[in-house]
Motif scaffolding. Structure first.
Motif, short mmCIF file in Angstrom:
data_model
loop_
_atom_site.label_atom_id
_atom_site.label_comp_id
_atom_site.label_asym_id
_atom_site.label_seq_id
_atom_site.Cartn_x
_atom_site.Cartn_y
_atom_site.Cartn_z
N GLN A 71 0.82 -1.21 0.00
CA GLN A 71 0.00 0.00 0.00
C GLN A 71 0.86 1.26 0.00
OE1 GLN A 71 -3.27 0.32 -0.39
NE2 GLN A 71 -2.99 2.55 -0.37
N ILE A 72 1.93 1.25 0.79
CA ILE A 72 2.80 2.43 0.85
C ILE A 72 3.48 2.66 -0.50
CG2 ILE A 72 4.91 3.36 1.91
CD1 ILE A 72 4.00 1.93 4.51
N ARG A 73 3.87 1.59 -1.16
CA ARG A 73 4.50 1.74 -2.48
C ARG A 73 3.53 2.32 -3.50
NH1 ARG A 73 7.61 -3.78 -1.83
NH2 ARG A 73 9.70 -3.03 -1.30
N LYS A 74 2.25 2.10 -3.34
CA LYS A 74 1.26 2.72 -4.22
C LYS A 74 1.15 4.21 -3.95
CE LYS A 74 -1.80 -1.30 -4.86
NZ LYS A 74 -3.16 -1.85 -4.57
N GLU A 75 1.37 4.59 -2.71
CA GLU A 75 1.19 5.99 -2.31
C GLU A 75 2.44 6.83 -2.51
OE1 GLU A 75 0.16 5.50 1.76
OE2 GLU A 75 -1.88 4.78 1.35
N GLU A 76 3.62 6.20 -2.44
CA GLU A 76 4.88 6.93 -2.47
C GLU A 76 5.73 6.48 -3.66
OE1 GLU A 76 5.10 9.32 -0.52
OE2 GLU A 76 3.76 8.83 1.15
N GLU A 77 6.44 7.42 -4.25
CA GLU A 77 7.22 7.11 -5.46
C GLU A 77 8.55 6.45 -5.16
OE1 GLU A 77 8.84 9.31 -9.52
OE2 GLU A 77 7.84 10.49 -7.95
N HIS A 78 9.23 6.89 -4.09
CA HIS A 78 10.59 6.42 -3.80
C HIS A 78 10.61 5.75 -2.43
CE1 HIS A 78 11.80 8.57 -7.34
NE2 HIS A 78 11.47 9.74 -6.83
N VAL A 79 10.58 4.42 -2.42
CA VAL A 79 10.49 3.66 -1.18
C VAL A 79 11.68 2.71 -1.07
CG1 VAL A 79 9.12 2.02 0.17
CG2 VAL A 79 7.97 3.79 -1.19
N LEU A 80 12.29 2.68 0.11
CA LEU A 80 13.33 1.70 0.44
C LEU A 80 12.80 0.81 1.56
CD1 LEU A 80 16.68 3.73 0.63
CD2 LEU A 80 16.23 1.79 -0.87
N LEU A 81 13.05 -0.50 1.45
CA LEU A 81 12.65 -1.45 2.49
C LEU A 81 13.91 -2.18 2.96
CD1 LEU A 81 10.50 -2.93 4.16
CD2 LEU A 81 10.12 -4.44 2.20
N LEU A 82 14.26 -2.00 4.25
CA LEU A 82 15.54 -2.45 4.77
C LEU A 82 15.38 -3.23 6.07
CD1 LEU A 82 17.27 1.04 4.31
CD2 LEU A 82 17.47 -0.92 2.75
N ASP A 83 16.36 -4.11 6.36
CA ASP A 83 16.32 -4.88 7.60
C ASP A 83 17.68 -4.85 8.28
OD1 ASP A 83 14.58 -7.10 9.14
OD2 ASP A 83 16.68 -7.71 9.11
N ALA A 84 17.66 -4.75 9.62
CA ALA A 84 18.89 -4.59 10.40
C ALA A 84 19.30 -5.87 11.13
CB ALA A 84 18.74 -3.43 11.38
N GLY A 85 18.88 -7.02 10.66
CA GLY A 85 19.44 -8.27 11.16
C GLY A 85 18.63 -9.00 12.21
N GLY A 107 12.13 -11.72 0.03
CA GLY A 107 12.28 -11.49 -1.41
C GLY A 107 10.95 -11.17 -2.06
N ASP A 108 9.91 -11.90 -1.70
CA ASP A 108 8.57 -11.64 -2.25
C ASP A 108 8.10 -10.24 -1.87
OD1 ASP A 108 8.56 -14.18 -3.29
OD2 ASP A 108 7.25 -15.03 -1.74
N MET A 109 8.51 -9.78 -0.69
CA MET A 109 8.08 -8.46 -0.21
C MET A 109 8.89 -7.34 -0.86
SD MET A 109 7.57 -7.34 3.76
CE MET A 109 7.09 -9.02 4.18
N GLY A 110 10.01 -7.70 -1.49
CA GLY A 110 10.80 -6.69 -2.19
C GLY A 110 11.75 -5.92 -1.31
N TYR A 111 12.35 -6.59 -0.34
CA TYR A 111 13.38 -5.90 0.46
C TYR A 111 14.51 -5.44 -0.45
CZ TYR A 111 11.74 -6.64 5.24
OH TYR A 111 11.03 -6.57 6.42
N ASP A 112 15.02 -4.25 -0.14
CA ASP A 112 16.13 -3.69 -0.92
C ASP A 112 17.49 -4.13 -0.38
OD1 ASP A 112 14.92 -1.71 -2.95
OD2 ASP A 112 13.86 -1.23 -1.09
N ALA A 113 17.58 -4.36 0.93
CA ALA A 113 18.85 -4.77 1.52
C ALA A 113 18.62 -5.18 2.97
CB ALA A 113 19.89 -3.65 1.45
N ALA A 114 19.57 -5.98 3.49
CA ALA A 114 19.57 -6.38 4.90
C ALA A 114 21.01 -6.51 5.36
CB ALA A 114 18.83 -7.70 5.09
N THR A 115 21.21 -6.46 6.67
CA THR A 115 22.51 -6.80 7.22
C THR A 115 22.38 -8.07 8.04
OG1 THR A 115 24.51 -5.92 8.25
CG2 THR A 115 22.42 -5.50 9.41
N ILE A 116 23.50 -8.54 8.58
CA ILE A 116 23.55 -9.83 9.26
C ILE A 116 23.56 -9.63 10.77
CG2 ILE A 116 24.95 -11.91 9.61
CD1 ILE A 116 26.04 -11.53 6.79
N GLY A 117 22.66 -10.31 11.47
CA GLY A 117 22.65 -10.30 12.93
C GLY A 117 23.35 -11.53 13.48
N ASN A 118 23.57 -11.55 14.77
CA ASN A 118 24.28 -12.69 15.37
C ASN A 118 23.49 -13.99 15.25
OD1 ASN A 118 22.94 -10.80 17.46
ND2 ASN A 118 22.90 -12.77 18.54
N HIS A 119 22.16 -13.93 15.27
CA HIS A 119 21.37 -15.16 15.18
C HIS A 119 21.37 -15.76 13.78
CE1 HIS A 119 19.84 -15.79 19.19
NE2 HIS A 119 19.65 -14.49 19.31
#
Length: 301
Positions: A71-85, A107-119
């Protein structure tokens, strides 16, 4: 994440635009708005928490988050989706699928990048490499020395993403694994000082790669005990990192924390709890000179 948006305080870097005035039509020849969505420490919570959960009844879940991101991608032109591990570990889904399900859904959700956590190392390097090799989004780790380790060919020390006319450099800062992970699970990995390595990468991205904005995906922790390098320490002791999206300490920050860096410029730190309960959102407005003029809104959705 809840069924409605809980919009929180506006944090201004200049003259406040405010929540209502920040429309999705703000991108033009002079102004560009970037919407950053972020998660951390999801810990294999594929489903919502149960209805009888003491803190988060019926909250979270990949399906709900995916619908919200769409929904947010429909509303906004420039979206980044990120995860911190710490994508892995915490429910039977991880025990059975070993992280494959989490990677596929991200991947299905379209994450742009993630980093690695200890787990991510809980099943050892070999299994982590196996799962990362299936990802169609990059894993970024800047401060781990990976010579002689297969992770070197499967991860990136940084990534550059273009959104409109803005070049965004992304780095990843990993926590010291000693004491958190069995030594047998992270052979041939050297922990390097995240302040030094983060600043080195951020300087390279700004000065050599002409990036306008640097985001650090950090699994260092927000305010852990003294003696450990934390997000706050990175913010205070660098000059080229603009935003830190953190994890590990499972803190729900209602609004980003502002810290003055070595150049007396404000660096913002965001973190959005754990378990996928909430989706962090930060909107940043850049002027015609590609300088950020507003960090106009953080929302936990």
């Amino acid at each position: 994440m809840g069924n409605r948006r809980d919009f929180l305080k506006t944090v201004s870097l200049g003259t406040a635009i405010g929540t209502l005035g920040l429309s999705s039509c703000i991108t033009n020849n002079r102004i560009t708005k970037i919407t950053i969505l972020h998660t951390n420490d999801v810990h294999s919570h594929i489903d919502p928490f149960p209805a009888n959960h003491r803190k988060f009844p019926n909250q979270g879940g990949f399906a709900r988050r995916a619908a919200l991101v769409k929904q947010i991608r429909k509303e906004e032109e420039h979206v980044l989706l990120l995860d911190a591990g710490d994508i892995f570990q915490g429910t039977p889904y991880f025990n059975f699928y070993k992280g494959e399900l989490e990677i596929k859904l991200m991947g299905d959700m379209g994450y742009d990048a993630a980093t690695i956590g200890n787990h991510e190392f809980d099943n050892g390097e070999h299994e982590l490499c196996k799962q990362i090799s299936k990802a169609d989004f990059p894993f970024i780790i800047t401060n781990y020395g990976l010579d002689g380790n297969k992770l070197k060919t499967l991860t990136h020390p940084y990534k550059i993403i273009q959104k409109g006319n803005i070049r965004i450099g992304i780095i990843g800062l990993g926590i010291k694994l000693e004491g958190l992970v069995s030594p047998n699970n992270y052979k041939n990995i050297t922990y390097n000082n995240p302040i030094i390595e983060g600043e080195k990468a951020a300087s390279f991205l700004k000065e050599k790669e002409n990036c306008d904005y640097i985001i650090a995906l950090s699994h260092l922790g927000y305010d852990l005990k003294e003696g450990m390098i934390r997000d706050i320490d990175v913010a205070k002791n660098t000059t080229n990192i603009d935003l830190i999206l953190g994890g590990h300490s499972h803190i729900f920050l209602d609004t980003p924390t502002a810290i003055k860096n070595k150049a007396d410029k404000r660096v913002y730190i965001g973190q959005t709890g754990w378990g996928g309960v909430k989706l962090g959102r930060i909107d940043i407005v850049f002027n015609g000179d590609k300088k950020e003029t507003e960090l106009a809104l953080q929302a936990h959705l």
